[in-house]
Design an enzyme around this catalytic site. Structure first.
Site, PDB file in Angstrom:
ATOM      1  N   ASP A   1       7.136  -5.894  -2.879  1.00  0.00           N
ATOM      2  CA  ASP A   1       8.621  -5.038  -2.888  1.00  0.00           C
ATOM      3  C   ASP A   1       8.348  -3.775  -2.247  1.00  0.00           C
ATOM      4  O   ASP A   1       7.329  -3.752  -1.441  1.00  0.00           O
ATOM      5  CB  ASP A   1       8.910  -4.578  -4.340  1.00  0.00           C
ATOM      6  CG  ASP A   1       8.910  -5.791  -5.122  1.00  0.00           C
ATOM      7  OD1 ASP A   1       9.727  -6.831  -4.839  1.00  0.00           O
ATOM      8  OD2 ASP A   1       8.641  -6.030  -6.549  1.00  0.00           O
TER       9      ASP A   1
ATOM     10  N   TYR B   1      -4.522  -8.650  -6.837  1.00  0.00           N
ATOM     11  CA  TYR B   1      -4.000  -7.434  -6.326  1.00  0.00           C
ATOM     12  C   TYR B   1      -4.941  -6.263  -6.679  1.00  0.00           C
ATOM     13  O   TYR B   1      -5.749  -6.274  -7.715  1.00  0.00           O
ATOM     14  CB  TYR B   1      -2.516  -7.162  -6.855  1.00  0.00           C
ATOM     15  CG  TYR B   1      -1.448  -7.882  -6.480  1.00  0.00           C
ATOM     16  CD1 TYR B   1      -0.371  -7.321  -5.615  1.00  0.00           C
ATOM     17  CD2 TYR B   1      -1.358  -9.340  -7.084  1.00  0.00           C
ATOM     18  CE1 TYR B   1       0.563  -8.139  -5.055  1.00  0.00           C
ATOM     19  CE2 TYR B   1      -0.050  -9.884  -6.342  1.00  0.00           C
ATOM     20  CZ  TYR B   1       0.571  -9.414  -5.657  1.00  0.00           C
ATOM     21  OH  TYR B   1       1.645 -10.219  -5.078  1.00  0.00           O
TER      22      TYR B   1
END
Length: 293
Positions: A60, A124
């Site tokens: 994002d 991540y």
């Protein structure tokens, strides 16, 4: 002469601060996605048909990638052979030179390979810094690349205890985003690994008399819910700050209600990095040698 279509797995990295995210956005939008720039760079290769990047992992606005992946199909006109992997990387990077986006590698793959659905796992890393009395204490080369917290250093033992409760297969309904585009998506996910460790900031060994401490939270799973990593990171940091008890993680998992997520806890986008996407080597093996251009 007939054109020959070639499929490639593209590995690329980017600083996400100035983009709306990795996914393509309408061209009239003020802030574009990383995909817009990748496809614009591919246009200059003069393909027979427009090149579309099929992105493996969505990130994002403000989220970075050390290594994201996508697959593309390229057809060259006039019967020209497929680009070699090395020439393709050089050409794309030359066309991206004004953007904080870099193609790391290209690899010929079979026509059935899919960057998203063939992925075995995604990892991540979330970066946190403590010891700041105000955001301006942060070195300039760390800005927009970590979460600046101002509540003292973290309790690593408490965070690791809480992290152990997130590992494994759970219903992560409480950790899904209220703004999720796919509310019907299966909330059951498996966290394969979750590691929390002290870290060193970029070039911090050159900074004298600093009270700053850096921390990394690393998450690995086949897939995640929308904003799940940032919500897990926020809860773990709250535990490290003694705002939440480690056992609250089990309570949040058991309640399975996104409205039960502690308010003002989600970690900001700037500290999140997609580290890598893993594939089975057999899925990447086409049995072909690198083509000549």
């Amino acid at each position: 002469m007939l054109s020959q279509k070639a499929r490639y797995l593209i590995s690329f990295q980017y600083s996400g601060t100035m983009y709306s995210g990795v996914m393509e956005t309408p061209p009239h939008q003020a802030t574009l996605g990383v995909q817009n720039y990748l496809e614009k760079a591919a246009e200059k290769l003069r393909p027979l048909v427009p090149v579309k990047f099929v992105i493996s992992s969505r990130t994002d606005t403000g989220v970075h990638a050390l290594c994201n992946t996508a697959h593309i199909d390229i057809e060259r006109s006039g019967g020209k052979p497929p680009f070699s992997e090395s020439v393709l990387v050089q050409a794309l990077n030359r066309n991206l030179k004004h953007e904080p986006i870099r193609v790391l590698a290209a690899r010929r793959v079979s026509d059935t390979f899919h960057a998203r659905f063939s992925a075995l796992s995604r990892t991540y890393v979330y970066r946190v810094v403590t010891g700041c009395s105000c955001p301006s204490d942060l070195p300039v080369f760390e800005r927009n690349l970590c979460w600046v917290t101002q509540r003292g250093h973290l309790d690593l033992t408490a965070m690791q205890e809480a992290a152990g409760l997130l590992v494994g297969t759970h219903d992560f309904s409480t950790f899904r985003s209220a703004s999720s585009e796919l509310p019907a998506k299966n909330p059951v996910k498996t966290i394969d690994q979750l590691e929390i460790r002290p870290s060193s900031g970029f070039l911090m060994h050159h900074v004298k008399s600093s009270d700053l401490k850096f921390w990394e939270l690393e998450f690995t799973s086949r897939s995640f819910l929308y904003k799940q990593v940032r919500r897990m990171a926020g809860v773990l940091v709250a535990v490290g700050q003694h705002r939440l008890d480690p056992e609250c993680v089990k309570t949040l998992l058991d309640i399975r209600d996104l409205m039960a997520y502690p308010p003002s806890t989600i970690a900001p986008a700037c500290g999140l990095f997609l580290k890598n996407v893993e594939y089975c080597e057999a899925d990447l093996d086409t049995g072909r040698t690198e083509a000549e251009t």
